[in-house]
Design a protein around this motif. Structure first.
Motif, PDB file in Angstrom:
ATOM      1  N   SER A  17       0.827  -1.208   0.000  1.00  0.00           N
ATOM      2  CA  SER A  17       0.000   0.000   0.000  1.00  0.00           C
ATOM      3  C   SER A  17       0.861   1.257   0.000  1.00  0.00           C
ATOM      4  O   SER A  17       2.018   1.232   0.434  1.00  0.00           O
ATOM      5  CB  SER A  17      -0.901   0.018   1.239  1.00  0.00           C
ATOM      6  N   ASN A  64     -11.304  -0.611  -8.912  1.00  0.00           N
ATOM      7  CA  ASN A  64     -11.925  -1.850  -8.457  1.00  0.00           C
ATOM      8  C   ASN A  64     -11.874  -2.007  -6.936  1.00  0.00           C
ATOM      9  O   ASN A  64     -11.566  -3.093  -6.424  1.00  0.00           O
ATOM     10  CB  ASN A  64     -11.249  -3.047  -9.136  1.00  0.00           C
ATOM     11  N   ARG A  66      -9.825  -0.773  -4.725  1.00  0.00           N
ATOM     12  CA  ARG A  66      -8.514  -0.816  -4.086  1.00  0.00           C
ATOM     13  C   ARG A  66      -8.059   0.541  -3.546  1.00  0.00           C
ATOM     14  O   ARG A  66      -7.234   0.603  -2.628  1.00  0.00           O
ATOM     15  CB  ARG A  66      -7.471  -1.330  -5.081  1.00  0.00           C
ATOM     16  N   ASN A  83      -4.313   0.544  -1.969  1.00  0.00           N
ATOM     17  CA  ASN A  83      -4.053  -0.783  -1.416  1.00  0.00           C
ATOM     18  C   ASN A  83      -3.953  -1.806  -2.537  1.00  0.00           C
ATOM     19  O   ASN A  83      -4.395  -1.551  -3.662  1.00  0.00           O
ATOM     20  CB  ASN A  83      -5.167  -1.175  -0.446  1.00  0.00           C
ATOM     21  N   SER A  84      -3.406  -2.945  -2.209  1.00  0.00           N
ATOM     22  CA  SER A  84      -3.293  -4.045  -3.176  1.00  0.00           C
ATOM     23  C   SER A  84      -2.713  -3.568  -4.505  1.00  0.00           C
ATOM     24  O   SER A  84      -3.246  -3.851  -5.588  1.00  0.00           O
ATOM     25  CB  SER A  84      -4.671  -4.684  -3.413  1.00  0.00           C
ATOM     26  N   LYS A  86      -0.625  -3.055  -7.855  1.00  0.00           N
ATOM     27  CA  LYS A  86      -0.221  -3.966  -8.919  1.00  0.00           C
ATOM     28  C   LYS A  86       0.870  -3.303  -9.768  1.00  0.00           C
ATOM     29  O   LYS A  86       0.955  -2.068  -9.810  1.00  0.00           O
ATOM     30  CB  LYS A  86      -1.416  -4.286  -9.818  1.00  0.00           C
ATOM     31  N   ASP A  89      -0.088  -0.401 -11.829  1.00  0.00           N
ATOM     32  CA  ASP A  89      -0.353   0.880 -11.183  1.00  0.00           C
ATOM     33  C   ASP A  89       0.862   1.808 -11.236  1.00  0.00           C
ATOM     34  O   ASP A  89       0.780   2.965 -10.797  1.00  0.00           O
ATOM     35  CB  ASP A  89      -0.756   0.674  -9.722  1.00  0.00           C
TER      36      ASP A  89
END
Length: 115
Positions: A17, A64, A66, A83-84, A86, A89
């Motif tokens: 994060s 989505n 996040r 958060n989460s 990828k 990103d």
């Protein structure tokens, strides 16, 4: 002179994060819609999230659930909790302030998601 100063970017691993901050000055922060955009290398800048004030928040489909955008009209600051994260990103994240008459941009903060 209007200023938007972003911070909080960095290098993180997938799944981790980050919390981005954007401190605004020299304009009436509460009367502007505040947004986060991002731009990956070789791609166009795209909208991530907008906080128009009150309870109105909008997110790009790729978020989505996040990311969360929030704002503090006392501190003149807008945040983006991510958060989460990828690898997709990865990019430079820009703060934007907009109303019917003005459109302001910050210099951006780099987010890199890589293992």
């Amino acid at each position: 002179q209007v200023q938007l100063v972003e911070s909080g970017g960095g290098l993180v691993q997938p799944g981790e994060s980050l919390r981005l901050s954007c401190v605004a000055s020299r304009f009436t922060f509460s009367s502007f819609a505040m947004s986060w955009y991002r731009q990956a290398p070789g791609k166009e800048r795209e909208l991530v999230a907008t906080h128009s004030g009150g309870l109105t928040r909008n997110y790009a489909d790729f978020v989505n659930g996040r990311f969360t955008i929030s704002r503090d009209n006392v501190k003149n600051t807008v945040y983006l909790q991510m958060n989460s994260l990828k690898p997709e990103d990865t990019g430079r994240y820009y703060c934007n302030a907009r109303n019917p008459y003005y459109d302001y941009w910050g210099q951006g903060t780099q987010v890199t998601v890589s293992s």
